[in-house]
Design an enzyme around this catalytic site. Structure first.
Site, PDB file in Angstrom:
ATOM      1  N   ASN B 383      -7.664  21.346  51.437  1.00 55.97           N
ATOM      2  CA  ASN B 383      -6.697  21.147  52.577  1.00 55.97           C
ATOM      3  C   ASN B 383      -7.028  21.107  54.058  1.00 55.97           C
ATOM      4  O   ASN B 383      -7.023  19.766  54.516  1.00 55.97           O
ATOM      5  CB  ASN B 383      -5.482  22.549  52.501  1.00 55.97           C
ATOM      6  CG  ASN B 383      -4.084  22.527  53.167  1.00 55.97           C
ATOM      7  OD1 ASN B 383      -4.023  21.596  53.864  1.00 55.97           O
ATOM      8  ND2 ASN B 383      -3.295  23.158  52.632  1.00 55.97           N
ATOM      9  N   ASP B 384      -7.484  22.098  54.485  1.00 51.89           N
ATOM     10  CA  ASP B 384      -7.900  21.976  55.931  1.00 51.89           C
ATOM     11  C   ASP B 384      -9.107  20.941  56.168  1.00 51.89           C
ATOM     12  O   ASP B 384      -8.834  20.211  57.380  1.00 51.89           O
ATOM     13  CB  ASP B 384      -8.652  23.432  56.285  1.00 51.89           C
ATOM     14  CG  ASP B 384      -7.366  24.358  56.188  1.00 51.89           C
ATOM     15  OD1 ASP B 384      -6.263  24.301  56.534  1.00 51.89           O
ATOM     16  OD2 ASP B 384      -7.745  25.717  56.188  1.00 51.89           O
ATOM     17  N   VAL B 385      -9.829  20.699  55.132  1.00 49.13           N
ATOM     18  CA  VAL B 385     -10.824  19.750  55.534  1.00 49.13           C
ATOM     19  C   VAL B 385     -10.431  18.084  55.436  1.00 49.13           C
ATOM     20  O   VAL B 385     -11.261  17.180  55.592  1.00 49.13           O
ATOM     21  CB  VAL B 385     -11.967  19.962  54.300  1.00 49.13           C
ATOM     22  CG1 VAL B 385     -12.607  21.310  54.589  1.00 49.13           C
ATOM     23  CG2 VAL B 385     -11.590  19.505  52.928  1.00 49.13           C
ATOM     24  N   SER B 424      -6.799  28.547  56.441  1.00 51.50           N
ATOM     25  CA  SER B 424      -6.672  28.629  58.076  1.00 51.50           C
ATOM     26  C   SER B 424      -5.179  28.849  58.442  1.00 51.50           C
ATOM     27  O   SER B 424      -5.017  29.327  59.564  1.00 51.50           O
ATOM     28  CB  SER B 424      -7.312  27.841  58.668  1.00 51.50           C
ATOM     29  OG  SER B 424      -6.452  26.436  58.668  1.00 51.50           O
TER      30      SER B 424
END
Lengths: 97, 459
Positions: B383-385, B424
């Site tokens: 997700n965040d990456v 996050s």
């Protein structure tokens, strides 16, 4: 004088560690962390010397703790690193499941 | 330096083999040999140490080695690959604890002579104790036995005060030379507490950086105790690990665009995004059949796996699907973000376990430009990456983190459990883009379904 010599040992070891690791590819970072974790398991040797020369009961207890913890560090670090590295296969050898 | 010459000759050889072993880990082809050599060297070092002059309590030593060794060996043999980070954390903590215990004995003996040696003993004790309690906290968090992040009231003041107290006690011990038992006990108590206070507020994606840092700490502690015990092999092994661990920590922190100072003192939260740019558009859903067809008739597919895939245990299915696609003439490669998983390189281990050859796996720098030529980017449990917000939205907590440019691919398929945010807590703009389609469901089932559809498609 001997103290200064040890400081040189510190310095050279630090450069060695830096140089050896800077060439490791990202894909090996986890086994590498675990492998270096295994190598500081050599603290077991320090624990053995400490327990081997313990004079009081308290020193024996602390020395024994150091040996148990050091042995766990070394043995555990070795097993997990070896397991991880054993799984890395190249495409040429056609890794199956 | 005491001991027979052959003991020290053996230690020297052990130190050399350790360094060669680490060097052999620089290439996947030789890495396993490296650890095996280092293993033999460790056994040799332990055997030789029994011949150290004046050694007593030999049976107690053997008992200790068996106790610690057997328990750790067995737990290491059966731990799942997804749980590797907490295992490394706990073994690391034990090394730190051993170093601290050795220092405690040296203090109690009162035989630490000279200021240089006392400074080393105090530093080793402090760093070892912090590494021990810090690693225990890290283990508890990663194993899910503790809340991900716990902030103490006045976190920063508290840790600063503890650091001052422990520093003051340490200086007292150094200056005194023959310290009171109570001062030593207090020193260790505060040092252990400091380790807990420093690691407790750190959560989520920062955890790998912290484990790496604690690993470097233990290395340093072992090196310092090696100086106190006058065993150069401990100094070399410890400091080599300390230096390499510091470098590794730095590389990881850089990959996340989070200086180590920030990792320690300003934990990631989703709070900072009240004034975040609103994300426009809506999420589009797709089916396993459509996803299968898109990939089956593509020329180039890049798979972006995240920790979500590993938790679902879907890596074997993903590899099976990749092999099917390759048989049909599709080029498949894997793109790994430096902080994918719970440790740097963790995802590579998980893929290797499933049988994916390492020459199909590429890191961020190697593959990021290829997304523009890819027909499909398949994002599984990451997700965040892959959040383009990291490039565009300055107010976002993940702004500046290098990401995989999956949005440059012609089609993006995201396999995801539900509509939640990433680790996050930041909303992902990728999911709202026009070329992005969501395939909801557990990774394991979704990919199994895709496999069925791919199989039923003819050339």
């Amino acid at each position: 004088m001997e103290g200064i010599v040890y400081l040189y040992v510190f310095m050279l070891a630090a450069f060695t560690g830096y140089e050896v690791i800077s060439r490791v590819p990202v894909i090996l970072h986890t086994p590498l962390m675990s492998g270096s974790n295994f190598i500081h398991g050599v603290v077991l040797v320090g624990g053995m010397v400490t327990l081997g020369h313990a004079e009081t009961g308290m020193q024996m207890l602390l020395g024994f703790i150091a040996v148990v913890l050091g042995a766990a560090n070394a043995a555990g670090g070795y097993v997990v690193t070896e397991r991880m590295l054993g799984m890395f296969k190249s495409g040429n050898r056609k890794g199956g499941a | 330096m005491t001991g027979h010459w052959f003991i020290h000759a053996a230690y020297l050889a052990v130190a050399v083999v350790f360094i060669f072993g680490l060097k052999a880990m620089a290439s996947p082809a030789t890495a396993r040999k490296g650890i095996v050599w280092a293993g033999y060297a460790m056994v040799a070092a332990v055997i030789v140490t029994f011949f150290w002059p004046g050694m007593e309590n030999r049976w107690l030593i053997v008992l200790g080695i068996l106790l610690g060794g057997v328990v750790a060996w067995r737990s290491g043999k059966k731990v799942a690959m997804t749980e590797m980070p907490q295992m490394v954390a706990i073994y690391n903590g034990m090394g730190g604890g051993a170093a601290a215990a050795i220092a405690a004995v040296e203090f109690a003996r009162g035989e630490v002579h000279g200021p240089a040696m006392l400074v080393m003993a105090v530093l080793g004790a402090l760093i070892g104790a912090v590494a021990f309690s810090g690693s225990c906290v890290a283990w508890a968090k990663l194993a899910g036995k503790m809340k991900r992040a716990y902030r103490f009231p006045n976190q920063r003041t508290l840790s600063t005060m503890l650091a001052i107290i422990v520093g003051w006690l340490g200086i007292g011990i150094v200056v005194d030379g023959h310290p009171w038992a109570i001062a030593i006990i207090l020193f260790f108590a505060v040092a252990l507490l400091l380790g807990v206070v420093l690691t407790a507020p750190i959560g989520g994606a920062d955890m790998p950086v912290v484990i790496s840092l604690l690993n470097a700490f233990t290395g340093l502690a072992v090196g310092f105790e090696g100086y106190v015990l006058q065993i150069p092999a401990l100094i070399v092994a410890g400091i080599v690990v300390g230096a390499s661990g510091t470098l590794l920590t730095h590389l990881m922190a850089k990959a996340m665009n989070r200086p180590i100072r920030n990792v320690l003192f300003t934990p990631l939260t989703g709070e900072a995004q009240e004034d975040a740019q609103a994300i426009e558009g809506r999420m589009q859903e797709t089916t396993a059949l459509d996803a299968a067809a898109t990939m089956r008739y593509a020329a180039k597919v890049i798979v972006v796996p995240g920790y979500g895939m590993a938790v679902a245990g879907a890596q074997h299915k993903v590899w099976e699907m990749s092999q099917l696609l390759e048989e049909a003439g599709v080029s498949v490669s894997f793109a790994i973000h430096p902080v994918a998983g719970r440790m740097p390189g963790h995802m590579n281990v998980l893929l290797a376990e499933a049988g994916v050859p390492y020459d199909k796996i590429f890191d961020l720098d190697e593959i990021n430009n290829d997304f523009a030529q890819a027909d499909v980017a398949l994002v599984i449990g990451a997700n965040d990456v892959v959040n383009p917000v990291a490039r565009t939205d300055k107010s976002s907590p993940i702004y500046g983190m290098p990401i995989l440019n999956v949005d440059h691919a012609r089609n993006v398929i995201v396999v995801k459990r539900g509509q939640g945010t990433g680790y996050s807590g930041v909303e992902n703009a990728l999911f709202y883009m026009e070329n992005c389609h969501m395939l909801y469901g557990s990774a394991q089932e979704a990919i199994a379904e895709v496999i069925q559809h791919v199989k039923s498609m003819e050339g």
